[in-house]
Design an enzyme around this catalytic site. Structure first.
Site, PDB file in Angstrom:
ATOM      1  N   GLY A  87      57.734  50.777  -3.557  1.00  0.00           N
ATOM      2  CA  GLY A  87      57.257  52.083  -3.122  1.00  0.00           C
ATOM      3  C   GLY A  87      57.265  53.138  -4.223  1.00  0.00           C
ATOM      4  O   GLY A  87      57.104  54.321  -3.951  1.00  0.00           O
TER       5      GLY A  87
ATOM      6  N   GLU B  39      61.731  41.058  -5.035  1.00  0.00           N
ATOM      7  CA  GLU B  39      61.318  42.452  -4.952  1.00  0.00           C
ATOM      8  C   GLU B  39      62.302  43.313  -5.726  1.00  0.00           C
ATOM      9  O   GLU B  39      63.331  43.742  -5.170  1.00  0.00           O
ATOM     10  CB  GLU B  39      61.283  42.912  -3.491  1.00  0.00           C
ATOM     11  CG  GLU B  39      60.331  42.117  -2.629  1.00  0.00           C
ATOM     12  CD  GLU B  39      59.868  42.918  -1.419  1.00  0.00           C
ATOM     13  OE1 GLU B  39      58.656  43.065  -1.263  1.00  0.00           O
ATOM     14  OE2 GLU B  39      60.721  43.411  -0.661  1.00  0.00           O
TER      15      GLU B  39
ATOM     16  N   HIS C 150      65.581  42.362   3.407  1.00  0.00           N
ATOM     17  CA  HIS C 150      64.805  43.331   2.624  1.00  0.00           C
ATOM     18  C   HIS C 150      65.755  44.363   2.010  1.00  0.00           C
ATOM     19  O   HIS C 150      66.759  44.731   2.627  1.00  0.00           O
ATOM     20  CB  HIS C 150      63.774  44.014   3.531  1.00  0.00           C
ATOM     21  CG  HIS C 150      62.783  44.811   2.742  1.00  0.00           C
ATOM     22  ND1 HIS C 150      63.069  46.077   2.269  1.00  0.00           N
ATOM     23  CD2 HIS C 150      61.543  44.512   2.310  1.00  0.00           C
ATOM     24  CE1 HIS C 150      62.021  46.522   1.589  1.00  0.00           C
ATOM     25  NE2 HIS C 150      61.081  45.595   1.597  1.00  0.00           N
TER      26      HIS C 150
ATOM     27  N   GLU D 138      65.607  47.435   1.800  1.00  0.00           N
ATOM     28  CA  GLU D 138      65.844  48.612   2.649  1.00  0.00           C
ATOM     29  C   GLU D 138      66.881  48.302   3.725  1.00  0.00           C
ATOM     30  O   GLU D 138      67.668  49.173   4.100  1.00  0.00           O
ATOM     31  CB  GLU D 138      64.517  49.086   3.266  1.00  0.00           C
ATOM     32  CG  GLU D 138      63.646  49.767   2.208  1.00  0.00           C
ATOM     33  CD  GLU D 138      62.146  49.603   2.414  1.00  0.00           C
ATOM     34  OE1 GLU D 138      61.706  49.289   3.531  1.00  0.00           O
ATOM     35  OE2 GLU D 138      61.404  49.785   1.424  1.00  0.00           O
TER      36      GLU D 138
ATOM     37  N   SER E 297      55.129  47.479  -5.127  1.00  0.00           N
ATOM     38  CA  SER E 297      53.935  48.185  -5.590  1.00  0.00           C
ATOM     39  C   SER E 297      52.799  47.270  -6.020  1.00  0.00           C
ATOM     40  O   SER E 297      52.047  47.595  -6.939  1.00  0.00           O
ATOM     41  CB  SER E 297      54.293  49.165  -6.722  1.00  0.00           C
ATOM     42  OG  SER E 297      55.225  50.137  -6.252  1.00  0.00           O
TER      43      SER E 297
ATOM     44  N   LYS F 281      56.482  47.954   7.547  1.00  0.00           N
ATOM     45  CA  LYS F 281      57.683  48.793   7.651  1.00  0.00           C
ATOM     46  C   LYS F 281      57.625  49.633   8.942  1.00  0.00           C
ATOM     47  O   LYS F 281      57.099  49.176   9.938  1.00  0.00           O
ATOM     48  CB  LYS F 281      57.861  49.633   6.381  1.00  0.00           C
ATOM     49  CG  LYS F 281      57.836  48.738   5.127  1.00  0.00           C
ATOM     50  CD  LYS F 281      58.271  49.432   3.876  1.00  0.00           C
ATOM     51  CE  LYS F 281      58.211  48.446   2.705  1.00  0.00           C
ATOM     52  NZ  LYS F 281      58.699  49.025   1.461  1.00  0.00           N
TER      53      LYS F 281
ATOM     54  N   ASN G  62      53.933  43.934   4.828  1.00  0.00           N
ATOM     55  CA  ASN G  62      55.133  44.487   5.455  1.00  0.00           C
ATOM     56  C   ASN G  62      54.823  45.929   5.828  1.00  0.00           C
ATOM     57  O   ASN G  62      54.827  46.808   4.978  1.00  0.00           O
ATOM     58  CB  ASN G  62      56.299  44.407   4.453  1.00  0.00           C
ATOM     59  CG  ASN G  62      57.561  45.073   4.972  1.00  0.00           C
ATOM     60  OD1 ASN G  62      57.630  45.459   6.139  1.00  0.00           O
ATOM     61  ND2 ASN G  62      58.551  45.219   4.095  1.00  0.00           N
TER      62      ASN G  62
HETATM   63  P1  PGA Z   1      55.590  48.334  -1.650  1.00  0.00           P
HETATM   64  O1  PGA Z   1      56.667  47.601  -0.709  1.00  0.00           O
HETATM   65  O2  PGA Z   1      54.435  47.367  -1.810  1.00  0.00           O
HETATM   66  O3  PGA Z   1      55.216  49.572  -0.899  1.00  0.00           O
HETATM   67  O4  PGA Z   1      56.259  48.621  -2.951  1.00  0.00           O
HETATM   68  C1  PGA Z   1      56.928  46.223  -0.834  1.00  0.00           C
HETATM   69  C2  PGA Z   1      58.057  45.841   0.084  1.00  0.00           C
HETATM   70  O5  PGA Z   1      59.014  46.622   0.191  1.00  0.00           O
HETATM   71  O6  PGA Z   1      58.029  44.763   0.719  1.00  0.00           O
END
Ligand code: PGA
Length: 253
Positions: A170, A164, A92, A94, A210, A8, A6
């Protein structure tokens, strides 16, 4: 196993095609582990042409639930299909947090994706205060059932779920392998009550938050962890390929 990147809101078209070429170079000729990349929508077409002929699939990060129309700034399922998308990430955290997507909105998108033969990667996951308060299961249940409201799937590979935990995205903090397995097994039970045990057994449940080469093996080694949705570590071909290699190992184990 499925390892999906992803990206982003990172990479312009030049950087996205370069990263895609690097991913294809490193993992594009193996088929044991499913691999997908989800670039920003302006780069879907260009990245799709880089992926052509390789085993790496294309995915989008979001879409609108309507067929077409006056929805300025939005992208429809048929448009994603027209540039060669296999997957679309939906719900997601976000999107939920910054763009106020509700479970109902995610459900409408999932139905729309399915009806256009896109495989939704449905994201669910609790916030830190919800885990601290012990409500993580009811949060995940509500998000999952909301996302799957009215959805039908003919075969398990029409749907992917990503667990998640928001506190792990993140942040550098990951769920422990036991925490991930526990929630994934719970999600599998929920899927079984929704679609029947045989279908649920075949639905890929990814862990996200992460995940990187150093912790991938332990997470992917869990029974109900069928892959990863990778944010930060998918922005380098090298670290992304290392996670695909870990998936390959744990699949062979
Ligand atoms: P990350 O993001 O691996 O940077 O924690 C995962 C995601 O949000 O899909």
């Amino acid at each position: 196993m499925l390892i999906a990147g992803n990206w982003k809101m990172n990479t312009n078209v030049a950087a996205a095609t370069k990263l895609a070429a690097d991913v294809v170079n490193r993992v594009g000729d193996q088929e044991r582990v499913g691999v997908g990349v989800c670039p920003p929508s302006v780069s879907l077409l260009a990245v799709g042409s880089v992926l052509r002929g390789s085993s790496v699939r294309l995915g989008a990060q979001n879409m609108h639930h309507a067929d077409h129309g006056a929805f300025t700034g939005e992208v429809a399922a048929s448009m994603l299909r027209s540039v060669g998308c296999t997957y679309v990430i939906l719900g997601h955290s976000e999107r939920r947090q910054y763009f106020f997507e509700t479970d109902e909105a995610v459900g409408a998108k999932v139905r729309q994706a399915l009806s256009h033969n896109l495989v939704p990667i449905v994201c669910v996951g609790e916030r830190l205060e919800e885990r601290r308060g012990g409500s993580e299961r009811s949060i995940v249940r509500g998000q999952l059932y909301g996302a799957l409201e009215g959805a039908t799937i003919s075969v398990p590979d029409r749907l992917v779920v990503a667990y998640e935990p928001v506190w792990a995205i993140g942040t550098g903090e990951t769920a422990t392998p036991d925490q991930a397995q526990d929630m994934h097994a719970f999600i599998r039970e929920l899927l079984a009550s929704r679609f029947g045990p045989a279908t649920a057994a075949g639905i890929q449940i990814l862990y996200g938050g992460s995940m990187k080469a150093a912790n991938a093996r332990a997470l992917l080694g869990q029974n109900d962890v069928d892959g990863g949705l990778i944010g930060g570590a998918s922005l380098s071909g090298e670290s992304f390929a290392a996670i695909v290699a870990a998936a390959n190992d744990s699949q062979g184990a």
